[in-house]
Design a protein around this motif. Structure first.
Motif, short mmCIF file in Angstrom:
data_model
loop_
_atom_site.label_atom_id
_atom_site.label_comp_id
_atom_site.label_asym_id
_atom_site.label_seq_id
_atom_site.Cartn_x
_atom_site.Cartn_y
_atom_site.Cartn_z
N PHE A 96 3.40 11.15 -4.33
CA PHE A 96 3.81 10.15 -3.35
C PHE A 96 2.60 9.40 -2.80
CE2 PHE A 96 6.78 13.67 -3.42
CZ PHE A 96 8.00 13.02 -3.58
N VAL A 97 2.88 8.22 -2.27
CA VAL A 97 1.88 7.40 -1.60
C VAL A 97 2.40 7.12 -0.20
CG1 VAL A 97 0.60 5.22 -1.64
CG2 VAL A 97 1.22 6.35 -3.80
N ASP A 98 1.60 7.33 0.81
CA ASP A 98 2.06 7.21 2.19
C ASP A 98 2.47 5.77 2.50
OD1 ASP A 98 2.77 8.22 4.65
OD2 ASP A 98 0.77 8.93 5.17
N ILE A 99 3.16 5.61 3.63
CA ILE A 99 3.78 4.32 3.95
C ILE A 99 2.93 3.49 4.89
CG2 ILE A 99 6.09 5.24 3.53
CD1 ILE A 99 6.49 5.33 6.60
N ASP A 100 3.17 2.20 4.85
CA ASP A 100 2.53 1.24 5.74
C ASP A 100 3.08 1.44 7.16
OD1 ASP A 100 2.45 -1.42 7.23
OD2 ASP A 100 1.23 -1.92 5.49
N PHE A 349 1.62 13.55 3.97
CA PHE A 349 1.79 12.10 4.12
C PHE A 349 2.13 11.82 5.58
CE2 PHE A 349 2.81 13.41 -0.18
CZ PHE A 349 1.85 12.67 -0.88
N PRO A 350 1.11 11.81 6.43
CA PRO A 350 1.33 11.82 7.88
C PRO A 350 2.05 10.60 8.42
CG PRO A 350 -1.00 11.56 7.35
CD PRO A 350 -0.31 11.92 6.08
N GLU A 351 1.85 9.44 7.83
CA GLU A 351 2.53 8.26 8.35
C GLU A 351 4.03 8.36 8.13
OE1 GLU A 351 2.60 5.41 10.79
OE2 GLU A 351 0.60 5.95 10.08
#
Length: 385
Positions: A96-100, A349-351
């Motif tokens: 996964f890639v974290d979110i804006d 993925f903290p955001e």
């Protein structure tokens, strides 16, 4: 109960389905192709492949991209399970890639940084699924540039974004993504009851997905390993699936497509009213990036918890008790037990995790009246004030 979303079906839709029931073709007939062609025209794409649901669409899109065991798929943790599961169906690893923090979409800058590390250790993805969360595209131009540089196939999961646009063109046009997936579930922008579609400008991808949705079968002599035995002849040339949509569903989807502009217009009216009515409350309202036009499948607010006494859960449950059928989109996928068992954990993925602790999806659908919306806002204001 005011639901968070629901279909808007009228007599024209019913008549379209009845006409198919009275025809010679209930499935594998001409209405499917008409639906595909109409969606392709609408989105300015060369090819469209209709299937039974968007999960199936994601699966065959990944297979058409050549995803398989030993490969990697990356996507957003803030999405429905299918955006990640499609990679697992193919035997690939998923990450996964974290979110804006502003758009709540996959963060193109976070993707860039993750790709640098992956290139150095030989773990680059073969596919990236960029999810158009709530109805607006990710920063697709930036992600497409990364696709060119790092060699991954870019698939846009636009299940929320039928009728949206990005960089002045319809979502689905294929300017940035190799393939775009739409959903026609009843709570989406338009519905075919169940249904999905993949749009692409690459004929070889369309041809393979058409074959994959029908058991891997072909009647095309150019794809066969020997000469035809006769008019009845077909061959299974690869392992495929029964992912076909019916003509009944396609007729409903085609009829709904005629109303798409009206549906989007009403959703945008409701968004403008929410923005005005909720201004000044301790909430973070949705943000649209420059160049994007959202289809507004969802209207999500985030509680500014430092300014609100009730907890996130208390606000959610109080709204439900007041007859407002709010929902939460989404539980971060990496925190699901299945993905925890694959090694993911809290804090990865903290955001996305901060978003999950604050988000509530308010009712959003064309049939929502101004009076119902006023009631939703009144109850939310009462609970958090």
């Amino acid at each position: 109960m005011i639901p968070y979303g629901r279909q808007s079906v009228d007599q024209a839709d019913i008549d379209a389905v009845v006409a198919v029931l009275q025809s010679d073709w209930l499935t594998q007939g001409p209405t499917i192709e008409r639906f595909e062609q109409a969606m392709a025209r609408r989105c300015e794409a060369a090819h469209a492949v209709a299937v039974c649901n968007a999960t199936a669409a994601l699966h065959i899109a990944c297979l058409a991209a050549g995803l398989g065991p030993g490969d990697r798929l990356w996507t957003s943790p803030n999405t429905f399970l299918a955006s990640a599961n499609c990679g697992r169906y193919c035997g690939a690893e998923v990450d996964f890639v974290d979110i804006d923090p502003l758009t709540w979409n996959l963060d193109a800058n976070a993707l860039r940084l993750k790709l640098v590390v992956a290139e150095s250790n030989g773990t680059l993805p073969k596919v990236v699924v960029a999810v158009a969360f709530a109805g607006q595209s990710c920063d697709m131009q930036a992600i497409a540039e990364l696709s060119e540089r790092y060699g991954f196939t870019l698939i846009e999961d636009a299940s929320h974004a039928v009728g949206a646009s990005y960089a002045g063109r319809p979502v689905g046009c294929g300017e940035f993504a190799a393939m775009t997936v739409f959903s026609f579930h009843p709570v989406k922008i338009i519905t075919s009851a169940e249904g999905g579609m993949v749009l692409t400008n690459r004929p070889e991808l369309a041809e393979r997905m058409q074959r994959l949705r029908s058991h891997g079968m072909t009647r095309d002599p150019t794809q066969m390993t020997e000469h035809s035995h006769g008019p009845w002849y077909y061959q299974q040339v690869e392992l495929g699936f029964n992912y076909r949509i019916t003509d009944l569903q396609a007729a409903l989807g085609l009829s709904q497509l005629d109303k798409l502009d009206g549906f989007i217009a009403r959703r945008r009216e409701l968004v403008a009213r929410y923005d005005r009515l909720l201004a000044g409350l301790p909430l973070t309202l949705p943000s649209i990036q420059p160049g994007a036009e959202s289809a507004w499948h969802l209207y999500v607010v985030r509680l500014q918890r430092a300014r609100i006494t009730p907890s996130h859960r208390q606000v959610f449950e109080a709204l439900r008790e007041a007859g407002v059928g709010v929902n939460l989109h989404y539980i971060p996928v990496h925190l699901q037990p299945y993905y925890r068992d694959l090694g993911f954990a809290d804090g990865d993925f903290p955001e996305a995790e901060r978003y999950y602790a604050e988000a509530i999806s308010l009712p959003m659908y064309p049939g929502l009246s101004d009076e119902q919306q006023d009631y939703v806002v009144e109850q939310l204001r009462r609970i958090i004030s």
